[in-house]
Scaffold this motif. Sequence first.
Motif, mmCIF file in Angstrom:
data_model
loop_
_atom_site.group_PDB
_atom_site.id
_atom_site.type_symbol
_atom_site.label_atom_id
_atom_site.label_comp_id
_atom_site.label_asym_id
_atom_site.label_seq_id
_atom_site.Cartn_x
_atom_site.Cartn_y
_atom_site.Cartn_z
ATOM 1 N N THR A 1 0.814 -1.220 0.000
ATOM 2 C CA THR A 1 0.000 0.000 0.000
ATOM 3 C C THR A 1 0.848 1.271 0.000
ATOM 4 O OG1 THR A 1 -0.124 -0.066 2.425
ATOM 5 C CG2 THR A 1 -1.899 -1.161 1.192
ATOM 6 N N ARG B 1 2.847 3.960 -1.646
ATOM 7 C CA ARG B 1 2.899 4.467 -3.015
ATOM 8 C C ARG B 1 4.198 5.231 -3.269
ATOM 9 N NH1 ARG B 1 0.028 0.799 -5.113
ATOM 10 N NH2 ARG B 1 -2.009 0.599 -4.098
ATOM 11 N N SER C 1 8.376 2.719 0.292
ATOM 12 C CA SER C 1 7.958 2.861 -1.111
ATOM 13 C C SER C 1 8.710 1.893 -2.010
ATOM 14 C CB SER C 1 8.185 4.295 -1.581
ATOM 15 O OG SER C 1 7.383 5.199 -0.854
ATOM 16 N N ARG D 1 4.445 -5.345 -4.952
ATOM 17 C CA ARG D 1 3.518 -5.317 -6.089
ATOM 18 C C ARG D 1 4.096 -5.977 -7.331
ATOM 19 N NH1 ARG D 1 3.024 -0.180 -3.835
ATOM 20 N NH2 ARG D 1 4.376 0.741 -5.416
#
Length: 214
Positions: free
Chosen positions: A118, A120, A160, A167
């Motif tokens: 989550t 970013r 980040s 991801r």
Amino acid sequence: MGRKLQYISPNERAFLLLCEIDPNVIRIADRPIESCVTLNGKNDRHFPDYAVLSGGKVEIHEVKSDEVYFSDRILIDRLSRHARAIEDEGAIYSVALRSEIMAEPQYEWAARLWPFSTHRISLQAANAVLMTVQGGPIVVADLMSSLSRSLGSNAPSRGSVLGMAARGEIFCDLNGPVGIETVVRPYDPAAMPARLLPIRRPIDDLRDRYEVAS
């Protein structure tokens, strides 16, 4: 996938987490198909939990706890019949058991990494990360130092960078720690690690546990 995936049990959540962290998995879909077979003279409908595109092949997975699955021969027989119908269409059908998911050596590592998904990152910083890792494997601490020199105050945070790994935007050493010592590298199809998802065929369980001919 660009959207949220549904789960209704801790077993399904564990399966999805392993899918998300498995670099061989390209796509995931929840409640993807309806399978219909004749069982004891009646139409039986089955909605498998997930479909996964992995290694260029479509896999259909039903997620179960060990207690529910192994204590119910009727269930195993039912799933084996749906498996035949689904595999006749060219897909792979598998029952994913909680014990096998949790036994995957990388599961604990994945559970630690996934919360970073989550976090970013700006497009500028993400592009800088991708350009840097093109030079080869690098630990996050060294990557962040390089980004700090090139981007200054716009350099991304550790979270980040790990978010990109969670991801699948960059890949990392699945045997290493999660943090500044994590080794990250660019996407390389020739260097993909082995699959993480287990494959269990219910027809094999019928034969091995109940001596039913396949």
